[in-house]
Write an enzyme that holds these catalytic residues in place. Sequence first.
Site, PDB file in Angstrom:
ATOM      1  NE  ARG A  30      -4.129   1.883   2.150  1.00 34.49           N
ATOM      2  CZ  ARG A  30      -4.288   2.922   2.967  1.00 34.49           C
ATOM      3  NH1 ARG A  30      -3.405   3.129   3.931  1.00 34.49           N
ATOM      4  NH2 ARG A  30      -5.311   3.741   2.828  1.00 34.49           N
ATOM      5  CB  ILE A  72      -5.836   5.865  -1.171  1.00 36.27           C
ATOM      6  CG1 ILE A  72      -5.697   4.335  -1.156  1.00 36.27           C
ATOM      7  CG2 ILE A  72      -5.124   6.498  -0.007  1.00 36.27           C
ATOM      8  CD1 ILE A  72      -4.251   3.843  -1.240  1.00 36.27           C
ATOM      9  CB  SER A  73     -10.923   3.285   0.051  1.00 39.47           C
ATOM     10  OG  SER A  73     -11.793   3.901  -0.862  1.00 39.47           O
ATOM     11  CB  SER A  74     -10.321   2.931   5.232  1.00 40.82           C
ATOM     12  OG  SER A  74     -10.368   1.757   5.971  1.00 40.82           O
ATOM     13  N   PRO A  75      -8.056   0.728   4.146  1.00 44.25           N
ATOM     14  CG  PRO A  75      -5.884   0.205   4.795  1.00 44.25           C
ATOM     15  CD  PRO A  75      -6.932   1.268   4.920  1.00 44.25           C
TER      16      PRO A  75
END
Length: 212
Positions: free
Chosen positions: A36, A62-65
């Site tokens: 990431r 960028i979205s949360s994992p």
Amino acid sequence: MIDTAKQIKLENFADDIASEIPLTPTIYKAFTAIDREMFVPVGFRHWAYRLDALPIKADQWISSPLTVAKMTVYLEPDGADNVLEIGCGSGYQAAILSRLFRRVFTIERIEALLKEAKERFRQLDIHNIHTRLDDGQRGWRQYAPFDRILFSASIREVPDTLFKQLAEGGILVAPIERGGEQIITQFRKEGGTIAATAKESCLFVPVKSGIE
């Protein structure tokens, strides 16, 4: 090639995700295979393995994992061949999907974001992601039907064009805007009809039309 120290860090990262969301073995492995850190701005790389969304170019995120994991789980990738993603963004979600599908098709409307995502795919030696600069709401008819379709941005209503590009027996996952909130919704196409199942609340940037 990921070195030993980085691999340990990625496995701990995947463990953190799995402690919050049940992951299949193949999805868990995908999160240990994609770094990431490559997908976040340089100034935020020390936060790359936190379970938080992070800002990127063009007022995007960028979205949360955890969100990436949830969307991936609801896609039910096992046994599916190809997937269409609407909203490539940083490219992280597409990179995760590249470990789970033979072919990944991803569309982005912001040229600067797509250019950077393509370079990341090149650096990571990922060759099964096909990219397109376009308004993703039109889909990618040339390669339809798709076994799976994923929206990486929220939308009020899924365009019928995309349901037409979804294969029979296929699954589409999208954050649907309802009454001031967003709900991850899983759609299944069976017998030519679409059945929707609301899953849980989420937070995405909204879909926009046109190309930038």
